[in-house]
Motif scaffolding. Structure first.
Motif, PDB file in Angstrom:
ATOM      1  N   LEU A 125       1.639 -14.667   9.996  1.00 23.99           N
ATOM      2  CA  LEU A 125       1.735 -14.228   8.336  1.00 23.99           C
ATOM      3  C   LEU A 125       1.800 -12.799   8.437  1.00 23.99           C
ATOM      4  CD1 LEU A 125       1.158 -14.704   5.303  1.00 23.99           C
ATOM      5  CD2 LEU A 125      -1.518 -15.074   6.023  1.00 23.99           C
ATOM      6  N   ALA A 126       1.046 -11.962   9.469  1.00 24.66           N
ATOM      7  CA  ALA A 126       0.911 -10.539   9.456  1.00 24.66           C
ATOM      8  C   ALA A 126       2.371  -9.979   9.621  1.00 24.66           C
ATOM      9  CB  ALA A 126       0.048 -10.112  10.345  1.00 24.66           C
ATOM     10  N   ASN A 127       3.049 -10.591  10.242  1.00 23.39           N
ATOM     11  CA  ASN A 127       4.750 -10.059  10.371  1.00 23.39           C
ATOM     12  C   ASN A 127       5.301 -10.213   9.032  1.00 23.39           C
ATOM     13  OD1 ASN A 127       4.301  -9.469  13.035  1.00 23.39           O
ATOM     14  ND2 ASN A 127       4.890 -11.813  13.575  1.00 23.39           N
ATOM     15  N   PHE A 128       5.086 -11.108   8.313  1.00 19.84           N
ATOM     16  CA  PHE A 128       5.698 -11.166   6.744  1.00 19.84           C
ATOM     17  C   PHE A 128       5.121 -10.210   6.117  1.00 19.84           C
ATOM     18  CE2 PHE A 128       5.685 -12.939   2.650  1.00 19.84           C
ATOM     19  CZ  PHE A 128       6.641 -13.504   2.504  1.00 19.84           C
ATOM     20  N   VAL A 129       3.853 -10.113   6.009  1.00 17.53           N
ATOM     21  CA  VAL A 129       3.213  -9.253   5.058  1.00 17.53           C
ATOM     22  C   VAL A 129       3.642  -7.844   5.396  1.00 17.53           C
ATOM     23  CG1 VAL A 129       1.012  -8.133   4.276  1.00 17.53           C
ATOM     24  CG2 VAL A 129       1.089 -10.651   4.681  1.00 17.53           C
ATOM     25  N   LYS A 130       3.584  -7.396   6.456  1.00 14.64           N
ATOM     26  CA  LYS A 130       4.019  -5.913   6.961  1.00 14.64           C
ATOM     27  C   LYS A 130       5.159  -5.476   6.413  1.00 14.64           C
ATOM     28  CE  LYS A 130       4.887  -6.367  11.867  1.00 14.64           C
ATOM     29  NZ  LYS A 130       4.423  -6.287  13.167  1.00 14.64           N
ATOM     30  N   ASP A 131       6.347  -6.344   6.314  1.00 17.91           N
ATOM     31  CA  ASP A 131       7.598  -6.334   6.178  1.00 17.91           C
ATOM     32  C   ASP A 131       7.810  -6.335   4.570  1.00 17.91           C
ATOM     33  OD1 ASP A 131       8.269  -5.549   8.604  1.00 17.91           O
ATOM     34  OD2 ASP A 131       9.247  -7.124   9.313  1.00 17.91           O
ATOM     35  N   ALA A 132       6.849  -6.629   3.877  1.00 15.93           N
ATOM     36  CA  ALA A 132       7.190  -6.906   2.382  1.00 15.93           C
ATOM     37  C   ALA A 132       7.235  -5.528   1.876  1.00 15.93           C
ATOM     38  CB  ALA A 132       6.063  -7.658   1.883  1.00 15.93           C
ATOM     39  N   GLU A 133       8.095  -5.409   0.792  1.00 13.60           N
ATOM     40  CA  GLU A 133       8.358  -4.461  -0.157  1.00 13.60           C
ATOM     41  C   GLU A 133       7.720  -4.537  -1.504  1.00 13.60           C
ATOM     42  OE1 GLU A 133      12.572  -3.525  -0.050  1.00 13.60           O
ATOM     43  OE2 GLU A 133      12.517  -3.167   2.093  1.00 13.60           O
ATOM     44  N   PHE A 134       6.309  -5.288  -1.506  1.00 12.19           N
ATOM     45  CA  PHE A 134       5.571  -5.421  -2.297  1.00 12.19           C
ATOM     46  C   PHE A 134       4.237  -5.899  -1.826  1.00 12.19           C
ATOM     47  CE2 PHE A 134       8.008  -9.291  -1.449  1.00 12.19           C
ATOM     48  CZ  PHE A 134       7.131 -10.217  -0.916  1.00 12.19           C
ATOM     49  N   PRO A 135       3.102  -5.486  -2.532  1.00  5.20           N
ATOM     50  CA  PRO A 135       1.613  -5.906  -2.110  1.00  5.20           C
ATOM     51  C   PRO A 135       1.441  -7.439  -2.415  1.00  5.20           C
ATOM     52  CG  PRO A 135       1.501  -4.925  -4.527  1.00  5.20           C
ATOM     53  CD  PRO A 135       3.054  -4.790  -3.926  1.00  5.20           C
ATOM     54  N   LEU A 136       0.849  -8.061  -1.436  1.00  2.00           N
ATOM     55  CA  LEU A 136       0.300  -9.549  -1.638  1.00  2.00           C
ATOM     56  C   LEU A 136      -1.363  -9.366  -1.980  1.00  2.00           C
ATOM     57  CD1 LEU A 136       2.357  -9.702   0.850  1.00  2.00           C
ATOM     58  CD2 LEU A 136       2.052 -11.713   0.653  1.00  2.00           C
ATOM     59  N   ILE A 137      -1.534 -10.363  -2.994  1.00  4.03           N
ATOM     60  CA  ILE A 137      -3.086 -10.211  -3.440  1.00  4.03           C
ATOM     61  C   ILE A 137      -3.606 -11.745  -3.227  1.00  4.03           C
ATOM     62  CG2 ILE A 137      -2.321  -8.529  -5.182  1.00  4.03           C
ATOM     63  CD1 ILE A 137      -1.773 -10.435  -7.409  1.00  4.03           C
ATOM     64  N   SER A 138      -4.823 -11.628  -3.353  1.00  6.53           N
ATOM     65  CA  SER A 138      -5.649 -12.810  -3.224  1.00  6.53           C
ATOM     66  C   SER A 138      -7.054 -12.306  -3.173  1.00  6.53           C
ATOM     67  CB  SER A 138      -5.425 -13.732  -2.201  1.00  6.53           C
ATOM     68  OG  SER A 138      -6.169 -14.972  -2.445  1.00  6.53           O
ATOM     69  N   ALA A 139      -7.915 -12.789  -4.359  1.00  8.60           N
ATOM     70  CA  ALA A 139      -9.243 -12.162  -4.441  1.00  8.60           C
ATOM     71  C   ALA A 139     -10.317 -12.950  -3.654  1.00  8.60           C
ATOM     72  CB  ALA A 139      -9.594 -11.915  -5.993  1.00  8.60           C
ATOM     73  N   ASN A 140      -9.886 -14.320  -3.486  1.00 10.82           N
ATOM     74  CA  ASN A 140     -10.736 -15.130  -2.514  1.00 10.82           C
ATOM     75  C   ASN A 140     -10.617 -15.273  -1.508  1.00 10.82           C
ATOM     76  OD1 ASN A 140      -8.679 -16.756  -3.309  1.00 10.82           O
ATOM     77  ND2 ASN A 140      -9.951 -18.669  -3.034  1.00 10.82           N
ATOM     78  N   VAL A 141      -9.650 -14.467  -0.585  1.00 12.95           N
ATOM     79  CA  VAL A 141      -9.538 -14.518   0.881  1.00 12.95           C
ATOM     80  C   VAL A 141      -9.912 -13.471   1.421  1.00 12.95           C
ATOM     81  CG1 VAL A 141      -7.453 -14.928   2.644  1.00 12.95           C
ATOM     82  CG2 VAL A 141      -7.220 -16.066   0.462  1.00 12.95           C
ATOM     83  N   ASN A 142     -10.674 -13.516   2.534  1.00 12.43           N
ATOM     84  CA  ASN A 142     -11.437 -12.359   3.078  1.00 12.43           C
ATOM     85  C   ASN A 142     -10.795 -12.305   4.479  1.00 12.43           C
ATOM     86  OD1 ASN A 142     -12.660 -10.683   4.225  1.00 12.43           O
ATOM     87  ND2 ASN A 142     -14.859 -11.339   3.679  1.00 12.43           N
ATOM     88  N   PHE A 143     -10.040 -11.458   4.980  1.00 11.31           N
ATOM     89  CA  PHE A 143      -9.437 -11.331   6.371  1.00 11.31           C
ATOM     90  C   PHE A 143     -10.026 -10.127   7.214  1.00 11.31           C
ATOM     91  CE2 PHE A 143      -5.679 -11.978   3.778  1.00 11.31           C
ATOM     92  CZ  PHE A 143      -5.268 -13.256   4.183  1.00 11.31           C
ATOM     93  N   GLU A 144     -11.238  -9.975   6.792  1.00 10.06           N
ATOM     94  CA  GLU A 144     -12.277  -8.936   7.430  1.00 10.06           C
ATOM     95  C   GLU A 144     -12.361  -9.381   8.944  1.00 10.06           C
ATOM     96  OE1 GLU A 144     -16.562  -6.527   7.295  1.00 10.06           O
ATOM     97  OE2 GLU A 144     -15.687  -7.933   5.660  1.00 10.06           O
ATOM     98  N   ASN A 145     -12.699 -10.383   9.158  1.00  9.37           N
ATOM     99  CA  ASN A 145     -12.879 -11.092  10.706  1.00  9.37           C
ATOM    100  C   ASN A 145     -11.523 -11.480  11.467  1.00  9.37           C
ATOM    101  OD1 ASN A 145     -15.560 -10.054  10.446  1.00  9.37           O
ATOM    102  ND2 ASN A 145     -15.977 -11.953   9.507  1.00  9.37           N
ATOM    103  N   ASP A 146     -10.557 -11.317  10.585  1.00  9.18           N
ATOM    104  CA  ASP A 146      -9.092 -11.991  11.416  1.00  9.18           C
ATOM    105  C   ASP A 146      -8.413 -10.546  11.953  1.00  9.18           C
ATOM    106  OD1 ASP A 146      -7.064 -14.028  11.447  1.00  9.18           O
ATOM    107  OD2 ASP A 146      -5.956 -12.164  10.738  1.00  9.18           O
ATOM    108  N   GLN A 147      -8.035 -10.786  13.464  1.00  5.85           N
ATOM    109  CA  GLN A 147      -7.670  -9.550  14.254  1.00  5.85           C
ATOM    110  C   GLN A 147      -6.258  -9.109  13.577  1.00  5.85           C
ATOM    111  OE1 GLN A 147      -7.701 -10.482  18.227  1.00  5.85           O
ATOM    112  NE2 GLN A 147      -6.390 -12.135  17.980  1.00  5.85           N
TER     113      GLN A 147
END
Length: 544
Positions: A125-147
C-alpha cells in the motif's frame, strides 16, 4: 456531445433508487427543500468511481469519459471511493501501480482506502500511496503505529495537502469555493483484509462528526464524505446510517457494496439533506453528480447519472500505455496452461458460500497436501468460500483462470486447534446458512453435518476427522489438531475470532506459500496433470 441526459433534474424523487433497495428502509424524501435563502448558488460536478478492482481493459474509455465531463463543466472534482486493489491479473502483476498510472493520468483529486487496499499489507500500500499524484484520505484509519505508512500519514484536515500523502480530510478550492472532503474506511477491514497490527480503525460516526466540525471551523459549508463503508452494509457501518446520524454532510460518495445507483439516494434526516451516490463496480461506469448549493452550503438541486464507459472511445494516450506497457505481460500470463479438468469446477458466489463444491474440495485437498510436506501432523484444511471467486469450465486450466479463482494471493497458515475450537469455527461457518456467507468453510480431512433450521451456534450435529488420512473418526473436543488454512482466515478474517485467538497465542505458523502456487503445484502433481474432483458429502445440511 453531452452524454449526460438529466442535467439538474430538480428535487429528484428517490423512487427509482428505492426500487434498487427494496430490502432496506430508506429515509423519506421531502417533497421540497425548505429553508432555501436568496443568494447566488454554486454549481459543482462530481465524477466518481469505486471498486474498480484492477479492471484496466476499459480504463482508456474511462479517461475519455472523464475528459468529456471536464470539457462540459467548469467546476469538477474526480474522486475514488476505494478498492482499486485485487481482482485481475493486472493487480497480480503490478500490485496497483498500473492502476495508479492511469489514475494519475486522469487527474484524480482524492481517493479513500477500501478494505482491499490492505490485501497485501501496508508495504504494498505504501508503494501505491507515495507515487500517487493526489492525496489519500480516511478519517478513521490510524497509521501511527505502522512502520510502512506512518511517515506518509498526517493526522489533519489539510487545506494544503501534498500528493502521495494521507490525510483525514482535505480542502479543495474549485473556482473560488472551498470544498471539504473527508474519507472513511470500513472497520470490517480488520476482519476481511490484512492491514496488520499497526493499523487502527476508529469509530466512523465519531470521526465523521469531528470532520464536519473541523471543516466548519475553517468556514467551509460544502462537505463531501468519500466512503468505503457500503450503502446499506450490515457489517456495522454504512452510508445510510452516516447520513442519518451525522449532521452537515452534503454528499456521500460511496463504495464497498458495489451498488449500481442509477439515481442518487436523497436522505433528509436532520437540518440539511444528504445526497448519496455509488457507481457499481469494475470501472463499468463513471459516476456523475451535478449538485447546486445555496450560499449557506445547503443542497438545493442535484442530478446524478452513471455513464457507461463503453459508450466512449478510448483515450489515445491511455490506450497506448495500456497496450504497450502493461497488457503484454498480462496476456502472456493468461496463456500458461497449468493442467486440465475433466469436469466443471464449481466455485463463486453463492455456490462456494453455501455448501460443499468440488472446487472447494480440490483447493483444500491441495492445501492439506502442501501443509503435510511442512508439518506431517496436519490432518485438516479449511478455505473460506469467499476466497473461491469463480468457477472453471472443463478443459484446460490456465494461469489466468487460477488467478481469477484466487485473486488475493493469500499465503498458507498452519494452526494448532482443539476439537472444541474446530466445532466453534464450523458453527461460525454455517451461521448464515442457507444464505451465502463469504466465511463458509470448504474442508478437507474432515466431514460434518449441520441443521440450518436450528439457531446459529447450535447447528453442527456431527464432526469426523480423517486422522490417519484414510479413516474418519469422531472429533475429540479436548484433542489438539493441526489445521491448514490461509493466513487471512488464520488471523481472524471473516470474523473467525477462534482462529484469531490461536494466532495471538502463537499457535499459527506461516510457511509463506501462496494459495495459487499451492493449487498449481497440486494440479501439476496429479497423473497427467488432470483432475476430476467430486462432491463427496464432506458438508451435509440435514435440513435439506
Amino acid at each position: 456531445m453531452n452524454y449526460r441526459t438529466n442535467f439538474y433534474r430538480k428535487f429528484l424523487s428517490i423512487a427509482a433508487s428505492a426500487a434498487l433497495l427494496t430490502s432496506i428502509a430508506v429515509p423519506a424524501v421531502s417533497a421540497n427543500m425548505k429553508g432555501v435563502k436568496p443568494g447566488k448558488p454554486y454549481e459543482l460536478t462530481l465524477m466518481h468511481t469505486n471498486d474498480t478492482h484492477a479492471h484496466l481493459d476499459t480504463v482508456a474509455k474511462r479517461i475519455s469519459a472523464i475528459n468529456q465531463v471536464r470539457k462540459e463543466n467548469a467546476n469538477t472534482l474526480l474522486l475514488d471511493a476505494g478498492d482499486v486493489f485485487s481482482g485481475t491479473l493486472y493487480f497480480n502483476e503490478y500490485l496497483g501501480l498500473a492502476d495508479l498510472e492511469f489514475m494519475n493520468l486522469a487527474g484524480y483529486d482524492a481517493m479513500t482506502f477500501g478494505n482491499h487496499e490492505f490485501d497485501k499489507g501496508t508495504a504494498t500500500l505504501a508503494n501505491f500511496v507515495k507515487d500517487a499524484e493526489f492525496p489519500l484520505i480516511s478519517a478513521n484509519v490510524n497509521f501511527e503505529n505502522d512502520q510502512n505508512m506512518n511517515m506518509l500519514a498526517n493526522n489533519e484536515f489539510s487545506a494544503k495537502a501534498n500528493d502521495g500523502e494521507v490525510y483525514k480530510g482535505i480542502v479543495k478550492e474549485v473556482n473560488g469555493e472551498k470544498i471539504g472532503i473527508f474519507g472513511l474506511t470500513t472497520a470490517e477491514t480488520m476482519d476481511i483484509s490484512s492491514p496488520g497490527e499497526g493499523v487502527e480503525f476508529t469509530d466512523y460516526l465519531n470521526e465523521a462528526r469531528e470532520a464536519v466540525k473541523a471543516f466548519e471551523e475553517q468556514g467551509i459549508n460544502k462537505i463531501i464524505a468519500l466512503t468505503h463503508i457500503g450503502l446499506n452494509d450490515g457489517g456495522g457501518d454504512n452510508d445510510l446510517t452516516l447520513a442519518e446520524e451525522v449532521e452537515g454532510i452534503d454528499v456521500i460518495v460511496g463504495g464497498h457494496t458495489h451498488v449500481k445507483l442509477s439515481e442518487p439516494v436523497f436522505v433528509e434526516a436532520g437540518k440539511e439533506p444528504t445526497v448519496i451516490v455509488q457507481a457499481n463496480e469494475y470501472g463499468k461506469f463513471l459516476g456523475t453528480l451535478d449538485v447546486k448549493f445555496n450560499k449557506n452550503g445547503r443542497v438545493i438541486e442535484y442530478a446524478g447519472e452513471l455513464l457507461d464507459v463503453n459508450n466512449f472511445t478510448e483515450d489515445a494516450k491511455a490506450a497506448e500505455i495500456l497496450n504497450k506497457k502493461y497488457k503484454p505481460a498480462v496476456d502472456e500470463m493468461k496463456k500458461t496452461v497449468i493442467g486440465s479438468t475433466t469436469v466443471n469446477l464449481v466455485g463463486g458466489n453463492p455456490a462456494a458460500r453455501t455448501g460443499e463444491t468440488n472446487l472447494g474440495n480440490l483447493i483444500t485437498d491441495g492445501m492439506l497436501a502442501k501443509a503435510k510436506t511442512i508439518n506431517p501432523a496436519t490432518v485438516i484444511a479449511v478455505q473460506n468460500g469467499g476466497g473461491i471467486r469463480t468457477s472453471v469450465n472443463a478443459g484446460d486450466i490456465t494461469m489466468a483462470k487460477v488467478l481469477e479463482v484466487m485473486p488475493f494471493g493469500n499465503s498458507l497458515g498452519i494452526m494448532q486447534l482443539t476439537g472444541a475450537e474446530i466445532k466453534e469455527a464450523l458453527e461460525h461457518s454455517v451461521k448464515d446458512a442457507p444464505t451465502a456467507f463469504g466465511g463458509f468453510l470448504q474442508v478437507s480431512g474432515l466431514k460434518f453435518t449441520y441443521e440450518s433450521s436450528l439457531p446459529a451456534g447450535q447447528r453442527v450435529k456431527s464432526i469426523e476427522v480423517k486422522e490417519d488420512g484414510v479413516n474418519y473418526v469422531t472429533i475429540d473436543p479436548g484433542k489438539m489438531y493441526t489445521v491448514a488454512t490461509n493466513t487471512f482466515t488464520a488471523k481472524g478474517g471473516d470474523g473467525y475470532d477462534v482462529f484469531g485467538k490461536a494466532y495471538s497465542e502463537g499457535r499459527v505458523s506461516e510457511p509463506g506459500f501462496v494459495d495459487w502456487e499451492i493449487f498449481t503445484e497440486y494440479v501439476n502433481a496429479q497423473e497427467g496433470r488432470t483432475v476430476s474432483p467430486t462432491v463427496e458429502g464432506r458438508i451435509i445440511n440435514l435440513a435439506n
